[in-house]
Design an enzyme around this catalytic site. Sequence first.
Site, PDB file in Angstrom:
ATOM      1  N   ARG A  32     -10.243 -15.747   2.768  1.00  0.00           N
ATOM      2  CA  ARG A  32      -9.423 -14.700   3.410  1.00  0.00           C
ATOM      3  C   ARG A  32      -9.904 -13.304   3.030  1.00  0.00           C
ATOM      4  NH1 ARG A  32      -4.620 -16.400   1.909  1.00  0.00           N
ATOM      5  NH2 ARG A  32      -4.810 -17.878   3.611  1.00  0.00           N
ATOM      6  N   CYS A  36      -1.562  -2.819  -9.762  1.00  0.00           N
ATOM      7  CA  CYS A  36      -0.398  -3.097  -8.912  1.00  0.00           C
ATOM      8  C   CYS A  36       0.609  -1.955  -8.778  1.00  0.00           C
ATOM      9  CB  CYS A  36       0.327  -4.345  -9.408  1.00  0.00           C
ATOM     10  SG  CYS A  36       1.609  -4.861  -8.226  1.00  0.00           S
ATOM     11  N   CYS A  51       3.844 -15.542   4.577  1.00  0.00           N
ATOM     12  CA  CYS A  51       3.678 -15.531   3.112  1.00  0.00           C
ATOM     13  C   CYS A  51       4.681 -14.591   2.457  1.00  0.00           C
ATOM     14  CB  CYS A  51       2.284 -15.040   2.745  1.00  0.00           C
ATOM     15  SG  CYS A  51       0.968 -15.862   3.639  1.00  0.00           S
ATOM     16  N   CYS A  93      -0.007  -5.453 -14.593  1.00  0.00           N
ATOM     17  CA  CYS A  93      -1.258  -5.602 -13.842  1.00  0.00           C
ATOM     18  C   CYS A  93      -1.729  -4.206 -13.398  1.00  0.00           C
ATOM     19  CB  CYS A  93      -1.028  -6.507 -12.649  1.00  0.00           C
ATOM     20  SG  CYS A  93      -0.116  -8.008 -13.083  1.00  0.00           S
ATOM     21  N   CYS A  99      -3.613 -21.484  -3.049  1.00  0.00           N
ATOM     22  CA  CYS A  99      -4.243 -20.278  -2.527  1.00  0.00           C
ATOM     23  C   CYS A  99      -4.562 -19.431  -3.749  1.00  0.00           C
ATOM     24  CB  CYS A  99      -3.270 -19.551  -1.596  1.00  0.00           C
ATOM     25  SG  CYS A  99      -3.840 -17.912  -1.113  1.00  0.00           S
TER      26      CYS A  99
HETATM   27  N1  SAM Z   1       4.079 -11.138  -8.771  1.00  0.00           N
HETATM   28  C1  SAM Z   1       3.309 -12.215  -8.338  1.00  0.00           C
HETATM   29  C2  SAM Z   1       2.025 -12.406  -9.112  1.00  0.00           C
HETATM   30  O1  SAM Z   1       1.430 -11.395  -9.514  1.00  0.00           O
HETATM   31  O2  SAM Z   1       1.600 -13.523  -9.317  1.00  0.00           O
HETATM   32  C3  SAM Z   1       3.009 -12.197  -6.863  1.00  0.00           C
HETATM   33  C4  SAM Z   1       2.703 -10.906  -6.124  1.00  0.00           C
HETATM   34  S1  SAM Z   1       1.202 -10.091  -6.542  1.00  0.00           S
HETATM   35  C5  SAM Z   1       1.413  -8.511  -5.771  1.00  0.00           C
HETATM   36  C6  SAM Z   1      -0.044 -10.968  -5.651  1.00  0.00           C
HETATM   37  C7  SAM Z   1      -1.475 -10.506  -5.760  1.00  0.00           C
HETATM   38  O3  SAM Z   1      -1.681  -9.326  -5.001  1.00  0.00           O
HETATM   39  C8  SAM Z   1      -2.035 -10.158  -7.108  1.00  0.00           C
HETATM   40  O4  SAM Z   1      -2.406 -11.275  -7.861  1.00  0.00           O
HETATM   41  C9  SAM Z   1      -3.270  -9.346  -6.745  1.00  0.00           C
HETATM   42  O5  SAM Z   1      -4.409 -10.184  -6.643  1.00  0.00           O
HETATM   43  C10 SAM Z   1      -2.919  -8.756  -5.373  1.00  0.00           C
HETATM   44  N2  SAM Z   1      -2.789  -7.289  -5.448  1.00  0.00           N
HETATM   45  C11 SAM Z   1      -1.758  -6.598  -5.981  1.00  0.00           C
HETATM   46  N3  SAM Z   1      -1.987  -5.267  -5.906  1.00  0.00           N
HETATM   47  C12 SAM Z   1      -3.200  -5.111  -5.323  1.00  0.00           C
HETATM   48  C13 SAM Z   1      -3.983  -3.965  -4.990  1.00  0.00           C
HETATM   49  N4  SAM Z   1      -3.575  -2.730  -5.275  1.00  0.00           N
HETATM   50  N5  SAM Z   1      -5.185  -4.172  -4.391  1.00  0.00           N
HETATM   51  C14 SAM Z   1      -5.598  -5.423  -4.121  1.00  0.00           C
HETATM   52  N6  SAM Z   1      -4.903  -6.536  -4.408  1.00  0.00           N
HETATM   53  C15 SAM Z   1      -3.713  -6.390  -5.019  1.00  0.00           C
HETATM   54 FE1  SF4 Z   2       1.543  -8.121 -11.535  1.00  0.00          FE
HETATM   55 FE2  SF4 Z   2       2.321  -6.748  -9.395  1.00  0.00          FE
HETATM   56 FE3  SF4 Z   2       2.595  -9.450  -9.406  1.00  0.00          FE
HETATM   57 FE4  SF4 Z   2       4.136  -7.892 -10.937  1.00  0.00          FE
HETATM   58  S1  SF4 Z   2       4.081  -7.886  -8.682  1.00  0.00           S
HETATM   59  S2  SF4 Z   2       3.079  -9.745 -11.597  1.00  0.00           S
HETATM   60  S3  SF4 Z   2       2.775  -6.222 -11.550  1.00  0.00           S
HETATM   61  S4  SF4 Z   2       0.691  -8.266  -9.458  1.00  0.00           S
END
Ligand code: SAM
Ligand code: SF4
Length: 315
Positions: A257, A56, A93, A53, A185
Amino acid sequence: MSLTRQAVGEVYRLPFPELIYRAATVHREHHNPLQVQMCQLENIKSGRCPEDCKYCPQSAHYDTGAEEYGLETVEEVAAAAREAREGGASRFCLGAAWRGPRQDGDFDRVLEMVRTIRSLGMEACVTLGLLDQEQADRLAEAGLTAYNHNLDTSPEFYGNIITTRQFEDRLRTIEAVRRAGITVCSGGIIGMGESQEDRIGLLHALASLDPPPESVPINLLVAVKGTPLEHAEPVDPLELLRCIATARILMPVSRVRLSAGRQGMSRELQAFCFLAGANSIFTGDKLLTTPNPGSGDRELLAALGMEGEEKVATG
Ligand code: SAM
Ligand code: SF4
Ligand code: DTB
């Protein structure tokens, strides 16, 4: 009758005073406009995620310096949840940097964390990535209130952001969560270089889920050094307001949110987001790996004559 993307675009592009007035009206019809749900995040497993992603900081594909650690203990989570409850949070959460949970001891431990949070009288939400039906059913059995799984962006723009899982995989996970009887959510991120049409496409996809998600997190990208989106152009705050107002109009009973990206946002912009229909925030001084306003929130809500929601609700 199904909602068309064109109809969503017509709402999104209303003259601004009309859009905000309509959103505020819908908001008052379905919610107490003085109350904001306070959710606290806990990163229970940090970094080294196999997914790519592009936003991330926890993806193993990028060098961001984000903290890396394995699954926390139930005791650590219980202590953090108690502290959050004392700070006024009604929902706790848990986020894990996983593609999805494996059926092993780690998943059993997450189930125990859920039971513990519920026993403290708080709502429990987890975000663990892709889920199958059996996993969703087991989370429901443990008493999970909500599962967070974001669509992130429009189906067309999605491939520019993530290649290791498809948009349809996300829909399947959300369906499993629904079937298990857990509330959904789901929201997205703005500011990743997407067009206005993509933002409309995301809102259309979310509002077309049947029923729509009970919670809709709208994240403003936190551009983290080392990620491919490090230099993304900051999004116009008016676009954020249009997203929130459109979400409120399309999904009247959902919680909307104001999620990531509040750090560095003015108090005035946050106040405007509440007027446009946002009624939930993440509290505390950290999101998963990046900073959040923390104690500044109490002062902001007090200055606005608003308050954190006391009661434990369902959405
Ligand atoms: N790994 C799991 C997944 O991706 O489904 C759960 C954790 S993930 C960090 C949850 C969400 O955080 C992501 O889907 C994204 O929408 C949001 N997120 C992650 N990094 C972000 C960033 N730098 N800025 C804004 N939202 C972010
Ligand atoms: Fe994607 Fe980050 Fe969630 Fe991993 S933790 S699945 S890299 S959003
Ligand atoms: C959501 O939509 N936003 C939260 C939560 N669900 C898990 C996560 C935001 C993460 C922001 C970047 C970070 O702190 O790592």
